[in-house]
Design an enzyme around this catalytic site. Structure first.
Site, PDB file in Angstrom:
ATOM      1  N   ARG A 120      47.674  58.375  32.675  1.00  0.00           N
ATOM      2  CA  ARG A 120      47.211  58.036  31.325  1.00  0.00           C
ATOM      3  C   ARG A 120      48.208  58.471  30.250  1.00  0.00           C
ATOM      4  NH1 ARG A 120      41.687  56.758  30.455  1.00  0.00           N
ATOM      5  NH2 ARG A 120      40.438  56.831  32.356  1.00  0.00           N
ATOM      6  N   GLU A 138      39.139  49.188  31.894  1.00  0.00           N
ATOM      7  CA  GLU A 138      39.542  50.267  30.983  1.00  0.00           C
ATOM      8  C   GLU A 138      41.053  50.298  30.814  1.00  0.00           C
ATOM      9  OE1 GLU A 138      38.942  55.004  30.060  1.00  0.00           O
ATOM     10  OE2 GLU A 138      38.869  54.295  32.128  1.00  0.00           O
ATOM     11  N   ASP A 168      40.381  42.655  24.283  1.00  0.00           N
ATOM     12  CA  ASP A 168      40.005  42.842  22.884  1.00  0.00           C
ATOM     13  C   ASP A 168      41.252  42.663  22.021  1.00  0.00           C
ATOM     14  OD1 ASP A 168      38.665  43.408  20.570  1.00  0.00           O
ATOM     15  OD2 ASP A 168      38.690  45.585  20.849  1.00  0.00           O
ATOM     16  N   HIS A 202      28.262  51.727  36.231  1.00  0.00           N
ATOM     17  CA  HIS A 202      29.268  51.124  37.106  1.00  0.00           C
ATOM     18  C   HIS A 202      29.773  49.884  36.375  1.00  0.00           C
ATOM     19  CE1 HIS A 202      28.569  53.840  40.320  1.00  0.00           C
ATOM     20  NE2 HIS A 202      27.400  53.340  40.718  1.00  0.00           N
ATOM     21  N   CYS A 224      32.199  48.138  37.001  1.00  0.00           N
ATOM     22  CA  CYS A 224      32.647  47.107  37.951  1.00  0.00           C
ATOM     23  C   CYS A 224      31.563  46.064  38.169  1.00  0.00           C
ATOM     24  CB  CYS A 224      33.003  47.740  39.292  1.00  0.00           C
ATOM     25  SG  CYS A 224      34.000  49.236  39.182  1.00  0.00           S
TER      26      CYS A 224
END
Length: 568
Positions: free
Chosen positions: A228, A269, A325, A533, A535
């Protein structure tokens, strides 16, 4: 039918004789009661005018319209656009044909389908020339196509993709008439095509043998193992080293040091975080307008790799079915589809308005009133820069005789020439993933929907579509409190709730009602926070019972504060 045959023997070039073809669609004798839902038309799409049951007259009428000479074609277009107008064009001309096409496809009758589709294409071209005044794109959508088996649709697409010009001149393909397909059908076709591409990319990598471990290795995924802290740098490095074949495998993302297994949620994400970094104002890559839309910064010559990465990001998201987005103007999607650009595509509303005023000004004193020449001027880091739109443009004033040429060159400069290198890098990245895809099925607004989803969020539709597991039902006390909380929350909190549960703050094509959403019971009442979740678009909710305040506190905390995967 006999009268139409006699009419065809004359040369259909005079306005009154051609208008008769359109009037035939309104003949009361051709109406029939088709309110029965077994006919395959719902109450919304059923036309006000219907045709003969066997369709013999319909086929003859369509054949006559398609066989018109050029003079008759012009006369028919004039009648369709001037006499029928917005209120009559769809119900009297479009809907009867769409209805008949639906009926034939739903009953698996192919006779007459090419002719009906041909006339509908002609009407769609007329509507396009009216700038959407006569009909909307959805007025031409045929629900019967969406009810065909996906294998049939994809086989048609595959045959169309492999066909030659000679083949297309003698054979009919539904894929060649994509204006009849809804965005959902096109999305499903592209998903099948992409999934097949993933399998082919994985197979092309073959099986390798590692002599040190004595193991055969097969790599079906393009795996991104990312820290990250170094998200942007490591992603760019991995993408730069990957071949197009690797990029076209199914994407799996691993955040180093986290326990999340990527079944889709980690990838969502990853894209969210990457978008935030790539579209940060501090990168200097973008210009923004009042609508917060991003456009290429023509002065950014130091980060071409960034534009390439954005293109790859776009391609990977579309290829793997992830909603982004991002806020690009519609012109980006027109450029990706290779469509012509014009004045209406300009990003800057003030510039667009000014050029329109110039074109609409009918005085002879354009040179004195507007004081323009064939040269553009802009500021770059505090310094004024200039560029001639044509050779010697600085000395050529804009007049009433050449103002159209000026607008044409100025629009081309703004949308093409000034951002040429930046856009080419973006497109190169996008095509590394999507080259060879059937994007030509899509309209610009449909491509935009696939990439960014729809911002229109109907949580009532989501509530109706939701399913429940683990002992929850729609009438469970905590479930009622959940939807009370969602419906009463401000828009910003609703968006965060949607992101928390699904990994995206946008709805897919068709809206939230078309999305699978599951609320699963996570044991009895406790102080445990809800989890999700992403997913599988699943909210895992402890049974807080009738205690609304407790749900409000704990769900609110989970939605507003939680990020990441696994225990840290």
């Amino acid at each position: 039918t006999k009268g139409l045959e006699l009419l065809r023997e004359a040369r259909l070039m005079y306005p009154e004789s051609v208008r008769f073809l359109l009037l035939l669609l309104q003949c009361p004798l051709l109406q029939q009661n088709t309110d029965n839902p077994k006919d395959g038309a719902d109450s919304i799409s059923s036309p006000q005018v219907k045709f003969d049951v066997r369709g013999e007259f319909l086929f003859l009428l369509c054949e006559t319209i398609l066989g018109l000479p050029f003079e008759g074609y012009k006369a028919l277009m004039a009648w369709a656009t001037t006499v029928y107008g917005k209120e009559l064009f769809v119900p009297f001309l479009v809907k009867p044909l769409v209805f008949q096409l639906n009926k034939r496809l739903q009953k698996q009758r192919t006779q007459g389908v090419p002719m009906i589709a041909g006339v509908l294409r002609w009407l769609q071209n007329v509507a396009e020339r009216s700038d959407g005044e006569l009909a909307r794109n959805e007025d031409f959508h045929c629900v019967g196509i969406g009810e065909l088996p996906m294998e049939v649709l994809f086989e048609d697409l595959a045959r169309f993709r492999m066909s030659t010009k000679a083949d297309r001149s003698v054979n009919f393909y539904l894929a060649a008439n994509s204006f009849l397909m809804s965005p959902a059908v096109k999305r499903n076709l592209l998903q099948v095509e992409n999934q097949l591409g993933m399998v082919q990319a994985a197979q092309s990598g073959g099986v390798t043998y590692n002599p040190s471990t004595r193991e055969f290795m097969f790599k079906p995924y393009f795996v991104l193992a990312i820290d990250r802290k170094y998200l942007l740098q490591q992603t760019l490095q991995a993408v730069a080293q990957a071949s197009p074949g690797e990029l076209r495998k199914s994407l799996k993302v691993v955040f180093k040091g986290e326990d999340g297994v990527d079944a889709g949620g980690v990838t969502k994400e990853f894209f969210q975080l990457l978008v935030q970094k790539l579209f940060d104002v501090n990168t200097g890559m973008w210009r923004t307008d009042n609508d917060h839309e991003y456009w290429f910064n023509s002065d950014c010559t130091w980060n071409y790799d960034g534009y390439y990465l954005v293109g790859v990001l776009f391609g990977l998201a579309l290829y793997n079915g992830v909603i982004l987005d991002v806020h690009f103007p519609r012109v980006i999607y027109r450029k990706l589809l290779g469509l012509p650009l014009g004045l209406e595509d300009l990003v800057d509303a003030d510039v667009r308005s000014g050029l329109k005023n110039l074109l609409e000004y009918d005085g002879d004193d354009v040179e004195d009133v507007f004081c323009l020449n064939f040269e553009v001027t802009w500021m770059d880091l505090g310094q004024e820069r200039k560029k001639e739109l044509k050779e010697g443009g600085a000395d050529i004033p804009v007049t009433s005789e050449n103002k159209e040429e000026y607008v044409l060159l100025y629009v081309k400069w703004l949308l093409v020439d000034s951002v040429k290198t930046q856009y080419e890098e973006f497109e190169r990245g996008f095509m590394q993933v999507m080259d060879g895809s059937s994007l030509d099925l899509l309209l610009p607004n449909e491509l935009e929907l696939l990439v960014v989803g729809t911002p229109e969020l109907d949580f009532t539709a989501l509530q109706k579509a939701a399913k429940y597991e683990g002992g929850f039902e729609k009438d469970s006390a905590v479930v009622k409190n959940l939807w009370r909380w969602v419906q009463s929350a401000p828009l910003d909190t609703q968006l965060k709730f949607l992101k928390f549960c699904t990994g995206s703050g946008k709805a897919p094509i068709g809206g939230l009602g078309e999305m699978s959403f599951l609320v699963q019971r996570a044991g009895p009442d406790s102080m445990q926070l809800p989890t999700a979740h992403t997913c599988f678009n699943t909210l895992i909710l402890p049974d807080y019972g009738e205690d609304y305040d407790k749900l409000d506190r704990l769900l609110g905390r989970a939605v507003l504060e939680c990020e990441g995967f696994g225990l840290q």
